[in-house]
Design an enzyme around this catalytic site. Sequence first.
Site, short mmCIF file in Angstrom:
data_model
loop_
_atom_site.label_atom_id
_atom_site.label_comp_id
_atom_site.label_asym_id
_atom_site.label_seq_id
_atom_site.Cartn_x
_atom_site.Cartn_y
_atom_site.Cartn_z
CD GLN A 34 46.56 -8.99 -19.56
OE1 GLN A 34 46.85 -7.89 -19.11
NE2 GLN A 34 47.40 -10.02 -19.53
N GLY B 27 4.95 0.21 2.33
CA GLY B 27 6.11 -0.53 1.84
C GLY B 27 6.16 -1.94 2.37
CD GLN C 213 32.69 1.07 -18.02
OE1 GLN C 213 31.60 1.40 -17.56
NE2 GLN C 213 33.61 1.97 -18.37
CG LEU C 214 33.45 -5.53 -20.94
CD1 LEU C 214 33.34 -7.04 -20.80
CD2 LEU C 214 34.90 -5.14 -21.28
CD GLU D 23 7.56 -12.35 -3.35
OE1 GLU D 23 7.67 -11.17 -3.73
OE2 GLU D 23 6.85 -12.70 -2.38
N GLY E 239 30.75 -0.06 -23.94
CA GLY E 239 31.03 1.34 -24.17
C GLY E 239 29.73 2.14 -24.24
CD GLU F 241 -2.93 -0.99 2.39
OE1 GLU F 241 -2.84 -0.01 3.16
OE2 GLU F 241 -3.79 -1.87 2.49
#
Length: 385
Positions: A285, A132, A342-343, A248, A345, A128
Site C-alpha cells: 500500500q 554569480g 526512495q522506492l 530560459e 531502495g 563570472e
Amino acid sequence: MRRTVFNEDHEAFRETLRAFIEAEVVPHYDAWFQEGIVPRELYGKMAELGLFGINVPEEYDGAGLDTHKFEAIQYEETARAGVSFGGSGVHVLLALPYIKMLATDEQKKRYLPKFVSGEEMWALAMTEPGTGSDVAGMKTTAKLSDDGTHYVLNGAKTFITGGVHADRVIVCARTSAPREDDRRFGISLFAVDTKSEGYSIGRKLDKLGLRVSDTAELAFVDVKVPAEDLLGEENKGFGYLGTNLASERWGIAYGAYAQAKAAVRFAKEYVQERTVFGKPVASFQNTKFELAACQAEVDAAEAVADRALEALDAGELTAAEAASAKLFCTEVAHRVIDRCLQLHGGYGFMNEYPIARLYADNRVNRIYGGTSEVMKMIIAKNMGL
C-alpha cells in the site's frame, strides 16, 4: 488527463526523436557519462535531424517555425530515456533568441546557416567568478581599438554550459563604466569566435549532476573581436539579457516537469519488477500511495508547464508567470524525484540506475536561471508586496 498542447505534427516529431534517441544516444550514454561529455559528432547528427533549425527562418536553412513545442518534446523524450544531449540545449534555447533579436542581416547570413548545420555550436557567457547572479557586477571588459575595427576583450567567465564544444560564444562584457544612477549601463554582447588568439578554455568543471553537459571556465587575454561581431548596440546588453529570461525559465520549468514525469515512470517499472518478502514492491500500500501522490504532483506540474508553453508561444509569458512556473515545477520535481528514488531502495543510490542520475541532474534546477529565492522575489513584487 487529455492534453491539448500538441498536435499530430508534434507527435510525429516525438516518434522520430524517440527512435533517434534509442539508436544514437542510449547505446553510448554510459560511456559518455563516464567521460563527462558527449562527443562533438552527436551535434552533427542532431543537426541532420533538423533539431537546430526549427525556429530559424527558411532563408537561413531553417524550418521557419516560431514555437517552443518541439523543444518541449525534446525535454520529455530525453528525460523519458534517462539521457541528455549535453550542452546543446544552450545552443537553441539561450543563444538563438539573441541572434534572431539582435543580429543584423549581414550577421544572420554569416551565423545562422552554420548554426543550423551544427558547424558552429553556440554558448552564452554571462556569469563570472565571484559575481554569480549579479550580472551588473561583471569585470570583463571590451575596449574599442583606436581605429574602430575591433574590440580588445579581457576577463574571465565561469559555469559556461556548452563551453568546451562551443565554436562561438555570446560574451557579455563592459564597454563602458557603470553610471552612478545605473550600474547596469555599459554592458555589451559579442559573438566571439572561440578560435581567436588569447581565448582559452580552462577547466571542464566537475559537477554534481548534468555530467555529460560540458561546463567550462573561459579566459580572455587581449582577444581581438571584430567590430562586426558586436550584437545589438553598445552598452545596452543588460536590457537584452532581461528579454530572454522568461523563455530560459520556462525551459528550466519544463525540463524539471519532464524529469519528474520520467522519475514516476522509472519508479513504477522498478517496483513492478522488484520482489521483497516474496511479493512485488508495487503490491504494498505504501508504494501505491507514494506513486499516486507523485503522479498527482506531476499532473499539476504538467498543467502549469503546458500553460506556460502556450503563453510563451503566444508572446504573452510574463516575467512573474515564468518565475511562478519555474518555482512550482522545480520544487515538484525535487519532491517527486526524491520519493521515487526512495522506492528504489539502495539501488536508487547507484549511478547505473537512471533515477540516481536524475536526482543529481535535477538539483541545479532550483539554482540556475535564477534561484528559487529570486523567483519568490519576482512573484512577490508582481503581487504588489
